[in-house]
Design an enzyme around this catalytic site. Structure first.
Site, short mmCIF file in Angstrom:
data_model
loop_
_atom_site.label_atom_id
_atom_site.label_comp_id
_atom_site.label_asym_id
_atom_site.label_seq_id
_atom_site.Cartn_x
_atom_site.Cartn_y
_atom_site.Cartn_z
N ILE A 9 0.83 -1.22 0.00
CA ILE A 9 0.00 0.00 0.00
C ILE A 9 0.85 1.27 0.00
CG2 ILE A 9 -0.25 0.20 2.53
CD1 ILE A 9 -3.27 0.96 1.86
N ASP A 13 1.13 1.98 -6.80
CA ASP A 13 -0.20 1.43 -7.10
C ASP A 13 -1.04 1.30 -5.84
OD1 ASP A 13 0.96 1.24 -9.54
OD2 ASP A 13 0.52 -0.88 -9.86
N LEU A 82 0.04 -6.47 -4.13
CA LEU A 82 0.86 -5.55 -4.92
C LEU A 82 2.31 -5.51 -4.44
CD1 LEU A 82 -1.56 -2.46 -5.15
CD2 LEU A 82 -1.56 -4.56 -6.49
N ALA A 83 2.60 -6.03 -3.27
CA ALA A 83 3.96 -5.91 -2.72
C ALA A 83 4.95 -6.70 -3.57
CB ALA A 83 3.99 -6.42 -1.28
N SER A 86 10.22 -4.45 -6.88
CA SER A 86 9.61 -4.19 -8.18
C SER A 86 10.55 -3.58 -9.22
CB SER A 86 8.40 -3.25 -7.99
OG SER A 86 8.87 -1.97 -7.61
N SER A 127 3.19 -8.86 -14.49
CA SER A 127 3.87 -7.79 -15.21
C SER A 127 4.15 -8.14 -16.67
CB SER A 127 5.20 -7.51 -14.50
OG SER A 127 6.04 -6.73 -15.32
N GLU A 129 6.75 -7.46 -18.02
CA GLU A 129 8.15 -7.90 -18.10
C GLU A 129 8.23 -9.39 -18.36
OE1 GLU A 129 11.19 -6.13 -17.84
OE2 GLU A 129 9.91 -4.38 -18.12
N TYR A 151 13.77 -10.39 -11.91
CA TYR A 151 12.44 -9.85 -11.56
C TYR A 151 11.37 -10.53 -12.40
CZ TYR A 151 8.47 -6.59 -11.75
OH TYR A 151 7.22 -6.04 -11.74
N ARG A 186 5.40 7.55 -9.05
CA ARG A 186 6.29 6.49 -9.50
C ARG A 186 7.62 6.61 -8.73
NH1 ARG A 186 6.97 1.43 -11.57
NH2 ARG A 186 7.17 1.44 -13.84
N THR A 192 10.76 6.92 -16.25
CA THR A 192 9.89 8.09 -16.48
C THR A 192 10.08 9.13 -15.38
OG1 THR A 192 8.13 6.97 -15.27
CG2 THR A 192 8.08 6.82 -17.70
#
Ligand code: NDP
Ligand code: GDP
Length: 323
Positions: A9, A13, A82-83, A86, A127, A129, A151, A186, A192
């Protein structure tokens, strides 16, 4: 009031998803790992003005017992995993941590759901990826995977374990194969944000150049705010499934630079330098997603264009640095 449980959290995201779910009337429980910097750990939630609206609880994706206890105590209807470790570049420096958290961590969360709360709906953050050295263009749910980093290999394991727990135990477990998505929140190490932070510093006279690695790499970049809605939509379906979430447009790192410099009224060519030290041991050259299934089944569509995304990120970095 339904309850949602979010791991990760404090990340980009997680913050957007928390805000989105609060807006839908959910009680949001967010798992955070113990940190000596707990006073700053909620920075992203604070930026979105939701820090005091969520319940933060201690746990760790590598500690199965903590996950079981949290699910037993809070009994969420929906679990969003989501953890992760990354960042692709770090995964070559810390392949074992990455495997432990990004790969095995998914199985810990799936096991916790299976043991403590099998009726809960589960979302896994997979992902693009995983497509790595792409076997087809564009990439869809049926494109074969070819991971190119520790990853990506760890994410692929988590993805297949999610599919396997759905098929083996009947869990309502969905895997979102999300292409890159960005925002003012991000992480600063991603390209980015590195660019928009660099542009803002150059604009404010704090820096005179921006150093990057492979500027020819192409990504399908969307806005995190749009993508968290797709996560939620997946868990509202009668049957769990896997979905590619993407914009269907690809652009190079150089192109994202050009848009970001333009947003600040600067000419990119005066400031960009490249450093071979920033090249990766193996590169993902091109990602382009086909979000057709998400549009058909979920009714999901991205809203924010690449131009709008770059402009929003530059404006946010200018605001941050001007403070
Ligand atoms: P972030 O890196 O911003 O957030 C990662 C989160 O995971 C942080 O909250 C972090 O906590 C937490 N975390 C890391 N290790 C552990 C652990 N051992 N136990 C508990 N929590 C842990 O990622 P994003 O928000 O950008 O991405 C969310 C998920 O989606 C990730 O799994 C990512 O791999 C995946 N994804 C992201 C894409 C993107 O473009 N953003 C694309 C496709 C997939 P802390 O704050 O303490 O570090
Ligand atoms: P990824 O797609 O998850 O690896 O997201 P990143 O934002 O980290 O990287 C996207 C692409 O930008 C990759 O192909 C990188 O090699 C490329 N890139 C070029 N220069 C840089 C840089 O300075 N930092 C990062 N993070 N990526 C860079």
């Amino acid at each position: 009031m339904p309850t949602a449980f979010i791991t990760g959290i404090t990340g980009q995201d997680g913050a957007y998803l928390a805000k989105f779910l609060l807006g839908k009337g959910y009680h949001v429980i967010g798992m955070i790992r113990r940190s000596a910097s707990s006073d700053v750990i909620g920075e992203r939630l604070r930026w979105l003005d939701v820090l005091d609206k969520v319940t933060l609880v201690d746990g760790n994706l590598t500690d199965l017992s903590s996950l079981i206890r949290l699910l037993q105590e809070h009994k969420p209807e929906e679990v969003y995993n989501l953890a992760a470790q990354s960042f692709v570049a770090t995964s070559w420096q810390q392949p074992l941590v990455t495997g432990n958290v990004t790969g095995l961590g998914v199985v810990n969360m799936l096991e916790a759901v299976r043991i403590a709360l099998p009726e809960a709906r589960f979302y896994q953050a997979s992902s693009s990826e995983m497509f790595g050295k792409v076997q087809a263009v564009p990439q869809s749910e049926t494109t074969p995977f070819y991971p190119r980093s520790p990853y990506a290999a760890a994410k692929l394991y988590g993805h297949w374990m999610t599919v396997n727990y759905r098929e083996s135990f009947g869990l309502h477990a969905s895997s979102g194969i999300l292409f890159n998505h960005e925002s003012p929140l991000r992480g600063i190490e991603f390209v980015t944000r590195r660019i928009t932070d660099g542009v803002a510093r150059i604009k404010l006279g704090l820096k005179d150049r921006l150093t990057l690695g492979n500027t020819a790499a192409k990504r399908d970049w969307g806005h995190a705010g749009d993508y968290v809605e797709a996560m939620w939509l997946m868990l509202q379906q009668d049957a769990a499934d896997d979905y590619v979430i993407a914009t269907g447009r690809t652009a190079s790192v150089e192109e994202f630079c050009r848009l970001s410099f333009a947003a600040a009224g600067l000419a990119m060519d005066d400031y960009i330098h490249t450093d071979p030290a920033l090249l990766r041991p193996a590169e993902v050259e091109l990602l382009l997603g086909d979000p057709g299934k998400a549009a058909r089944v979920l009714g999901w569509k991205p809203r924010v264009s690449l131009e709008e995304l770059a402009a929003e990120m530059v404006a946010a970095d200018l605001k941050r640095l001007s403070r």
